[in-house]
Design a protein around this motif. Structure first.
Motif, PDB file in Angstrom:
ATOM      1  N   LYS A   1      19.593 -23.462   2.730  1.00  0.00           N
ATOM      2  CA  LYS A   1      20.987 -23.222   3.071  1.00  0.00           C
ATOM      3  C   LYS A   1      21.778 -24.512   2.889  1.00  0.00           C
ATOM      4  O   LYS A   1      21.332 -25.588   3.301  1.00  0.00           O
ATOM      5  CB  LYS A   1      21.123 -22.742   4.519  1.00  0.00           C
ATOM      6  CG  LYS A   1      20.555 -21.350   4.772  1.00  0.00           C
ATOM      7  CD  LYS A   1      20.774 -20.937   6.224  1.00  0.00           C
ATOM      8  CE  LYS A   1      20.274 -19.517   6.466  1.00  0.00           C
ATOM      9  NZ  LYS A   1      20.472 -19.083   7.875  1.00  0.00           N
ATOM     10  N   ARG A  13      29.168 -17.322   1.115  1.00  0.00           N
ATOM     11  CA  ARG A  13      30.120 -16.824   2.105  1.00  0.00           C
ATOM     12  C   ARG A  13      31.531 -17.086   1.595  1.00  0.00           C
ATOM     13  O   ARG A  13      31.938 -18.232   1.383  1.00  0.00           O
ATOM     14  CB  ARG A  13      29.882 -17.499   3.454  1.00  0.00           C
ATOM     15  CG  ARG A  13      28.525 -17.143   4.052  1.00  0.00           C
ATOM     16  CD  ARG A  13      28.222 -17.949   5.301  1.00  0.00           C
ATOM     17  NE  ARG A  13      29.062 -17.562   6.428  1.00  0.00           N
ATOM     18  CZ  ARG A  13      29.959 -18.350   7.004  1.00  0.00           C
ATOM     19  NH1 ARG A  13      30.163 -19.581   6.541  1.00  0.00           N
ATOM     20  NH2 ARG A  13      30.666 -17.934   8.031  1.00  0.00           N
ATOM     21  N   LYS A  26      17.124 -19.428  19.371  1.00  0.00           N
ATOM     22  CA  LYS A  26      17.822 -18.272  18.820  1.00  0.00           C
ATOM     23  C   LYS A  26      18.363 -17.417  19.943  1.00  0.00           C
ATOM     24  O   LYS A  26      17.779 -17.314  21.022  1.00  0.00           O
ATOM     25  CB  LYS A  26      16.884 -17.444  17.935  1.00  0.00           C
ATOM     26  CG  LYS A  26      16.387 -18.173  16.694  1.00  0.00           C
ATOM     27  CD  LYS A  26      15.732 -17.232  15.715  1.00  0.00           C
ATOM     28  CE  LYS A  26      16.762 -16.344  15.067  1.00  0.00           C
ATOM     29  NZ  LYS A  26      16.209 -15.566  13.935  1.00  0.00           N
ATOM     30  N   GLU A  27      19.473 -16.795  19.688  1.00  0.00           N
ATOM     31  CA  GLU A  27      20.098 -15.942  20.696  1.00  0.00           C
ATOM     32  C   GLU A  27      19.646 -14.491  20.537  1.00  0.00           C
ATOM     33  O   GLU A  27      19.218 -14.068  19.460  1.00  0.00           O
ATOM     34  CB  GLU A  27      21.620 -16.033  20.590  1.00  0.00           C
ATOM     35  CG  GLU A  27      22.180 -17.434  20.804  1.00  0.00           C
ATOM     36  CD  GLU A  27      23.681 -17.480  20.636  1.00  0.00           C
ATOM     37  OE1 GLU A  27      24.274 -16.417  20.348  1.00  0.00           O
ATOM     38  OE2 GLU A  27      24.268 -18.577  20.784  1.00  0.00           O
ATOM     39  N   ASP A  28      19.751 -13.763  21.622  1.00  0.00           N
ATOM     40  CA  ASP A  28      19.517 -12.311  21.638  1.00  0.00           C
ATOM     41  C   ASP A  28      18.079 -11.926  21.307  1.00  0.00           C
ATOM     42  O   ASP A  28      17.829 -10.821  20.785  1.00  0.00           O
ATOM     43  CB  ASP A  28      20.460 -11.595  20.670  1.00  0.00           C
ATOM     44  CG  ASP A  28      21.929 -11.896  20.962  1.00  0.00           C
ATOM     45  OD1 ASP A  28      22.255 -12.087  22.148  1.00  0.00           O
ATOM     46  OD2 ASP A  28      22.709 -11.954  19.996  1.00  0.00           O
ATOM     47  N   GLU A  68      29.703 -12.279   3.521  1.00  0.00           N
ATOM     48  CA  GLU A  68      28.612 -12.615   2.611  1.00  0.00           C
ATOM     49  C   GLU A  68      28.710 -11.788   1.332  1.00  0.00           C
ATOM     50  O   GLU A  68      28.918 -10.572   1.373  1.00  0.00           O
ATOM     51  CB  GLU A  68      27.260 -12.358   3.273  1.00  0.00           C
ATOM     52  CG  GLU A  68      26.911 -13.321   4.383  1.00  0.00           C
ATOM     53  CD  GLU A  68      25.527 -13.087   4.941  1.00  0.00           C
ATOM     54  OE1 GLU A  68      24.916 -12.056   4.570  1.00  0.00           O
ATOM     55  OE2 GLU A  68      25.052 -13.914   5.735  1.00  0.00           O
ATOM     56  N   GLU A  95      15.945 -22.906   7.410  1.00  0.00           N
ATOM     57  CA  GLU A  95      15.845 -22.133   8.652  1.00  0.00           C
ATOM     58  C   GLU A  95      15.029 -20.895   8.307  1.00  0.00           C
ATOM     59  O   GLU A  95      15.526 -19.942   7.706  1.00  0.00           O
ATOM     60  CB  GLU A  95      17.244 -21.784   9.165  1.00  0.00           C
ATOM     61  CG  GLU A  95      17.276 -21.176  10.550  1.00  0.00           C
ATOM     62  CD  GLU A  95      17.169 -19.652  10.512  1.00  0.00           C
ATOM     63  OE1 GLU A  95      16.437 -19.102  11.362  1.00  0.00           O
ATOM     64  OE2 GLU A  95      17.806 -19.034   9.630  1.00  0.00           O
ATOM     65  N   ASP A 110      20.128 -19.834  13.029  1.00  0.00           N
ATOM     66  CA  ASP A 110      20.413 -18.857  11.978  1.00  0.00           C
ATOM     67  C   ASP A 110      21.899 -18.564  11.843  1.00  0.00           C
ATOM     68  O   ASP A 110      22.352 -18.166  10.761  1.00  0.00           O
ATOM     69  CB  ASP A 110      19.636 -17.570  12.248  1.00  0.00           C
ATOM     70  CG  ASP A 110      19.969 -16.983  13.612  1.00  0.00           C
ATOM     71  OD1 ASP A 110      20.308 -17.748  14.533  1.00  0.00           O
ATOM     72  OD2 ASP A 110      19.872 -15.740  13.754  1.00  0.00           O
ATOM     73  N   LYS A 111      22.680 -18.774  12.904  1.00  0.00           N
ATOM     74  CA  LYS A 111      24.114 -18.476  12.862  1.00  0.00           C
ATOM     75  C   LYS A 111      24.958 -19.680  12.494  1.00  0.00           C
ATOM     76  O   LYS A 111      26.187 -19.584  12.470  1.00  0.00           O
ATOM     77  CB  LYS A 111      24.556 -17.915  14.212  1.00  0.00           C
ATOM     78  CG  LYS A 111      23.907 -16.568  14.546  1.00  0.00           C
ATOM     79  CD  LYS A 111      24.412 -16.005  15.857  1.00  0.00           C
ATOM     80  CE  LYS A 111      23.759 -14.657  16.160  1.00  0.00           C
ATOM     81  NZ  LYS A 111      24.242 -14.082  17.451  1.00  0.00           N
ATOM     82  N   THR A 112      24.339 -20.813  12.219  1.00  0.00           N
ATOM     83  CA  THR A 112      25.092 -21.981  11.767  1.00  0.00           C
ATOM     84  C   THR A 112      25.777 -21.654  10.445  1.00  0.00           C
ATOM     85  O   THR A 112      25.129 -21.163   9.518  1.00  0.00           O
ATOM     86  CB  THR A 112      24.162 -23.195  11.598  1.00  0.00           C
ATOM     87  OG1 THR A 112      23.553 -23.490  12.863  1.00  0.00           O
ATOM     88  CG2 THR A 112      24.935 -24.403  11.111  1.00  0.00           C
ATOM     89  N   PRO A 113      27.079 -21.895  10.314  1.00  0.00           N
ATOM     90  CA  PRO A 113      27.789 -21.537   9.077  1.00  0.00           C
ATOM     91  C   PRO A 113      27.203 -22.232   7.855  1.00  0.00           C
ATOM     92  O   PRO A 113      26.876 -23.419   7.897  1.00  0.00           O
ATOM     93  CB  PRO A 113      29.227 -22.000   9.338  1.00  0.00           C
ATOM     94  CG  PRO A 113      29.350 -22.044  10.819  1.00  0.00           C
ATOM     95  CD  PRO A 113      28.000 -22.455  11.333  1.00  0.00           C
TER      96      PRO A 113
END
Length: 586
Positions: A182, A221, A106-108, A232, A403, A197-200
């Protein structure tokens, strides 16, 4: 009285026994047959013995022994996908061969918690009622988990509905975490190894809980046709109480149905808990407003927003008293010369509240003749306006993924299914979730145990139980064991020649009432006769001999009336006595 009390106690005990016997609920065998019907395989595990004399002896011995109740066993059979479908997974192969574990980070966030290193496993449920029924289990607490699988072919939103369903069991409960799925959008660069988590995704659906916030997500989405950007859209919150699905540790079936007419349904255990339309029941709305407030507009300086103003013609009345304690005076300090001489100085009358005080005068408020209302910016055409009347036509998806992050472990997933045919989904649900429900129902405790378990989770139910059970029992005791004592009838006395005391007293009371009525009737007549008697008074005084004769006549008449009343009373008593009634009857 004692016998009645004993009967009441017996009745209460019988009622309690009947209630307890009925509280055991339907038999396990009936519950299984009702749910699954002829499609269920039930084994009774009876030993049929062997042929010959030994078989006859064993059967004779078994007949002599009391028969034990048979507990049906549900044999697990893996569901087979039939009809049109895009994805079907029951995990009964016992492997994750068709699934991909994410290797991404995961980023950030901190490096220590960025990895998707949560463990997954294929295994039976901890308290499985169907040996051999395996599922996907999230094993780790406080870790990120990500796993995904390809569809047989991409799902394209056209003229047929989308039906998505899968099962979840929170085996150890759920404190904070999700169990949603998802549907990953079909893109050229989709890499399941890097699923994060950011996968479309096109749709996110399923249960989620943290604290006392129980959610059942439906998010899609939507692509802006003018800008190409995605936003969303969240479905409205279900009106149904979702708490039980997270706390009862049972397997629940979650189903999403999206129709080409933009309508949707969310079901739990094949019961609708939420429904609506993608055009009208999503937040924010799919289509933006045609007009927006002009961002360059500003309120004029002379704009009057005061609906009321003070009356400029109002004048303060002359007798309006605004003083509470009189004019202001400088504060007083102790006189050092009076410290040793109490009462030193001139005496002053103390102040009191002014009884005529009316407060500070203010002019009355009147409508503002210049009121223009609350200012709002003017409306202008929305440059970003568009109208999409078919939000059902979403982006195609080609994979499914979980996820998740959870503070609870051992979340059980099973029987994922995606199709465009409702009857195909129902058949899959019957073969999978229906079998679990039947097995759980066969092993389910009676109603009394369920009530106790529910009361442990919700203590206020004890009040309901007490009022429901104790109040009827108290009413039964009150009506059975109490009541007005029946007074004996005069006819129930033993027949004798002597008049009974109660009868005699009642007859005497009746005679006294008759005499009072006669006296009341005679009184007005005597008053009417008193007037002429007064006129004759002077004549009577002149004739003492005549007066004496009249008094003697009046006394004789009164004596005759008393004798007649006594004879009437005696005749009446004798007439009502049991002896006289018997004589008349003869």
């Amino acid at each position: 009285m004692a016998q009645t009390l004993r009967l009441c106690v017996v009745a209460v005990l019988a009622l309690a026994l009947i209630s307890l016997s009925q509280a055991q609920g339907p038999s396990e065998e009936d519950l299984v047959e009702d749910i699954m019907g002829d499609e269920m395989d039930v084994e009774d595990d009876l030993d049929l013995g062997i042929a010959g004399d030994e078989e006859e002896e064993e059967e004779a011995a078994k007949e002599a022994e009391p028969a034990a109740p048979l507990i049906p066993k549900v044999t697990y059979k893996a569901p087979e996908p039939m009809g049109e479908h895009f994805f079907a997974e029951s995990f009964d192969r016992g492997t994750l061969d068709s699934w991909v574990l994410s290797k991404a980070k995961k980023e950030d966030i901190d490096e220590d918690i960025a990895k998707y290193d949560g463990q997954w496993s294929v295994e039976d449920m901890k308290d499985s009622k169907l040996p051999g029924d395996k599922g996907l289990v999230l094993k780790s607490r406080a870790k990120h988990h990500a796993i995904s699988a390809q569809l047989l072919r991409p799902f394209i939103f056209d003229s047929k509905p989308l039906i998505l369903q899968y099962e979840v069991n929170f085996q150890t409960g759920i404190d904070c975490g999700g169990a949603y799925i998802k549907l990953l959008t079909q893109t050229p660069d989709l890499d399941l190894d890097q699923f994060v988590d950011k996968t479309p995704y096109t749709i996110m659906f399923g249960p989620d809980k943290c604290g006392e916030d129980y959610k059942l997500h439906l998010i899609f989405r939507h692509k802006n046709p003018k800008t190409g950007e995605y936003e969303e859209k969240h479905a409205k919150k279900p009106d149904a109480d979702l708490r039980t699905y997270y706390t009862d540790k049972k397997t629940h079936l979650y189903t999403l149905v999206l129709n080409p007419d933009n309508s949707f349904e969310v079901l739990v255990d094949q019961t609708v808990v939420n429904s609506g339309n993608l055009l009208t029941d999503m937040t924010p709305a799919v289509n933006p407003a045609a007009e927006i407030e002009d961002p360059e507009d500003s309120k004029p300086e002379d704009w009057d927003e005061m609906p009321k103003i003070q009356d400029p013609a109002a004048v303060k009345p002359e007798d309006w008293d605004e003083d509470m304690d009189g004019e202001w005076e400088a504060p007083q300090v102790p006189n050092p010369a009076c410290e040793a001489a109490p009462g030193c100085g001139a005496w002053q009358r103390p102040n009191v509240d002014n009884p005529s005080y009316k407060g500070k005068w203010k002019p009355a408020m009147i409508d503002n003749p210049n009121y223009q209302g609350v200012w709002k910016p003017r409306k202008v055409a929305n440059p970003d306006f568009f109208e999409d009347l078919h939000p059902f036509r979403m982006s195609p998806f080609s994979a499914v993924g979980l996820e998740l992050w959870s503070m609870s472990s051992d979340i059980f997933f099973d029987n994922f299914f995606i199709t465009n045919e409702r009857h195909t989904a129902d058949r899959w649900a019957t073969d999978g979730w229906g079998l679990k429900k039947a097995a759980e129902g066969a092993a389910e405790p009676g109603l009394a145990t369920q009530m106790l378990t529910a009361a442990e989770e919700r203590p206020w139910l004890w009040v309901v139980y007490v009022l429901t059970v104790a109040l009827p029992l108290v009413l039964i005791v009150v009506f059975c064991c109490t009541g007005k004592k029946k007074s004996p009838d005069a006819g129930e006395y033993k027949k004798t020649d002597e008049p009974q005391p109660d009868v005699k007293e009642e007859e005497a009371a009746a005679a006294e009432e008759e005499e009072e009525e006669e006296e009341a009737a005679v009184a007005p007549k005597e008053q009417q006769e008193s007037a002429p008697a007064a006129d004759k008074k002077s004549d009577a005084e002149d004739s003492p001999a005549e007066k004496g004769e009249e008094e003697e006549e009046e006394e004789e008449e009164a004596q005759d009336e008393n004798d007649a009343s006594a004879e009437t009373l005696e005749d009446d008593v004798l007439r009502r006595s049991p002896r006289n009634r018997r004589v008349r009857k003869e």
